[in-house]
Design a protein around this motif. Structure first.
Motif, PDB file in Angstrom:
ATOM      1  N   SER A  84     -44.963  89.244 122.720  1.00  0.00           N
ATOM      2  CA  SER A  84     -45.537  89.716 123.982  1.00  0.00           C
ATOM      3  C   SER A  84     -45.983  88.554 124.853  1.00  0.00           C
ATOM      4  O   SER A  84     -45.732  88.550 126.076  1.00  0.00           O
ATOM      5  CB  SER A  84     -46.715  90.660 123.705  1.00  0.00           C
ATOM      6  N   ASN A 141     -48.466  97.888 127.922  1.00  0.00           N
ATOM      7  CA  ASN A 141     -48.333  98.452 126.575  1.00  0.00           C
ATOM      8  C   ASN A 141     -46.911  98.290 126.041  1.00  0.00           C
ATOM      9  O   ASN A 141     -46.720  98.028 124.841  1.00  0.00           O
ATOM     10  CB  ASN A 141     -48.734  99.926 126.583  1.00  0.00           C
ATOM     11  N   SER A 156     -45.922  96.195 122.722  1.00  0.00           N
ATOM     12  CA  SER A 156     -45.236  96.858 121.610  1.00  0.00           C
ATOM     13  C   SER A 156     -44.036  96.060 121.121  1.00  0.00           C
ATOM     14  O   SER A 156     -43.538  96.332 120.011  1.00  0.00           O
ATOM     15  CB  SER A 156     -44.797  98.257 122.022  1.00  0.00           C
ATOM     16  N   THR A 168     -44.027  94.483 117.525  1.00  0.00           N
ATOM     17  CA  THR A 168     -43.763  95.231 116.296  1.00  0.00           C
ATOM     18  C   THR A 168     -42.303  95.630 116.166  1.00  0.00           C
ATOM     19  O   THR A 168     -41.947  96.350 115.225  1.00  0.00           O
ATOM     20  CB  THR A 168     -44.637  96.484 116.258  1.00  0.00           C
ATOM     21  N   LYS A 169     -41.463  95.181 117.076  1.00  0.00           N
ATOM     22  CA  LYS A 169     -40.044  95.559 117.036  1.00  0.00           C
ATOM     23  C   LYS A 169     -39.263  94.658 116.082  1.00  0.00           C
ATOM     24  O   LYS A 169     -39.614  93.526 115.868  1.00  0.00           O
ATOM     25  CB  LYS A 169     -39.459  95.508 118.460  1.00  0.00           C
TER      26      LYS A 169
END
Length: 371
Positions: A119, A363, A367, A370-371
């Motif tokens: 991120s 967001n 996220s 976590t991919k």
């Protein structure tokens, strides 16, 4: 080096003439846009208008991106700094010197920025790829600068370095290559001083490379719990990465079927109103698609990867983003990169963006971790 990349670098240099366009970058950039030059070190003549949509998107990303952590040590005694992410920076006594080479014995302010997850690679516009487009698995990107009590920037003594210990998960490796993504050049400016007398000033300034990471010949050594390496200079980005994927590779074209902002084609790097990112599954890496598709048919605007740079059968997640007419649009899409169809030398992925709020976009970016 591709023509789209050169275009973006040149546009950054052009913006150096527009001081009003520079202030928004100060929070994240170690040097201001007003100091930036093109690859030849030459100042450009005219400044294009700043795209408001691109500026709005960059403002949002900057607001959630990594910021500098500020610490103070004794120049004479050195010290040990533990960052918020647990990285240890060990500074030996008498490591800092002034620009002229004089030792610094008083208090030193040390500013550290770390990029440790996907991120923040997106927020800070620091993707991980080599200069030929290959993806890198990152164990962290690190930037350190130091100032004396008067605020003057300092260097490291030539025979000195900052020892860095980065906590990482156990893995089947013993060392990881180190990479550099920023470089500096020295330029001499001629002008006039406060008494209107001719004078010259020598400055070290950063050359924007769009972060084409290149190996610097050094390695981080893994002892089972931490990666250990040395920073031998300040005001440069260092990346601790290893190459990923051995599969056959293809070129990927990402089509924005809607809500592509055409001003992306003339925007400068970091403030594109449309962007496309890719994260390989379970790999701490972000690849940004910089190359704009030229002369596309309707519905086929967007970006393409470097030629034959994306592994076939690679699982991963795309994030397509656009800022347009004051609104944000996005699509996050899980894919498996397929081989090109018969008679075709590329693989395509299409995106159908929907309007999202600023919070929704943040967001979605978070996220990606976590991919």
């Amino acid at each position: 080096m591709n023509s789209n990349f050169i275009r973006n670098v040149f546009c950054v240099a052009v913006l150096a003439c527009s001081m009003s366009a520079c202030t928004k970058q100060l929070k994240q950039d170690p040097v201001t846009d007003a100091q930036r030059l093109n690859a030849n070190g030459a100042a450009a003549a005219a400044a294009p208008a700043v795209d408001p949509d691109g500026a709005a998107l960059r403002k949002l990303l900057n607001a959630y991106g990594p910021s500098f952590e500020i610490y103070r040590v004794s120049g004479e005694q050195g010290g040990k700094i533990v960052s918020k992410r647990g990285t240890i920076y060990s500074i030996s006594p008498n490591s800092f010197v002034t620009k002229s080479g004089a030792p610094v014995t008083g208090p030193v302010t040390v500013a550290i920025k770390e990029i440790r997850d996907a991120s923040n690679m997106i927020f800070a516009d620091r993707p991980t790829r080599t200069n030929n487009g290959q993806a890198l698995e990152s164990f962290g990107e690190f930037f350190v600068r130091a100032n004396d009590a008067g605020g003057q920037p300092l260097n490291l003594r030539k025979d000195s370095a900052i020892a860095v210990q980065v906590p990482v998960k156990p893995g089947n490796f013993d060392r990881v290559p180190m990479w550099g993504g920023d470089s500096t050049i020295t330029r001499t400016l001629s002008g006039f001083n406060h008494l209107n007398q001719p004078t010259t000033v020598t400055q070290d300034v950063a050359v924007v490379k769009g972060i084409d990471w290149t190996p610097n010949g050094q390695f981080a050594l893994f002892n089972g719990t931490t990666l250990n390496f040395r920073l031998d200079s300040l005001i440069k980005w260092f990346n601790c990465d290893r190459l990923t994927g051995n599969n056959p590779r293809t070129t990927v074209l990402g089509y924005f079927t809607n809500f592509y902002n055409p001003n992306t084609n003339t925007s400068y790097m970091g403030e594109e109103p449309s962007m496309l990112f890719f994260k390989a599954r379970n790999v701490n890496s972000i690849v940004k698609f910089y190359n704009v598709i030229l002369n596309p048919a309707p519905g086929f605007q967007g970006f393409l990867s470097y030629q034959t740079s994306v592994p076939v059968n690679q699982q991963g997640t795309f994030l397509a983003i656009t800022s347009l007419n004051g609104n944000f649009y996005a699509e996050q899409k899980d894919v498996v990169i397929s081989a090109p169809p018969a008679g075709q030398n590329y693989t395509s992925v299409s995106f159908n963006l929907v309007q999202v709020s600023a919070t929704d976009l943040v967001n979605l970016i978070n996220s990606m971790n976590t991919k």
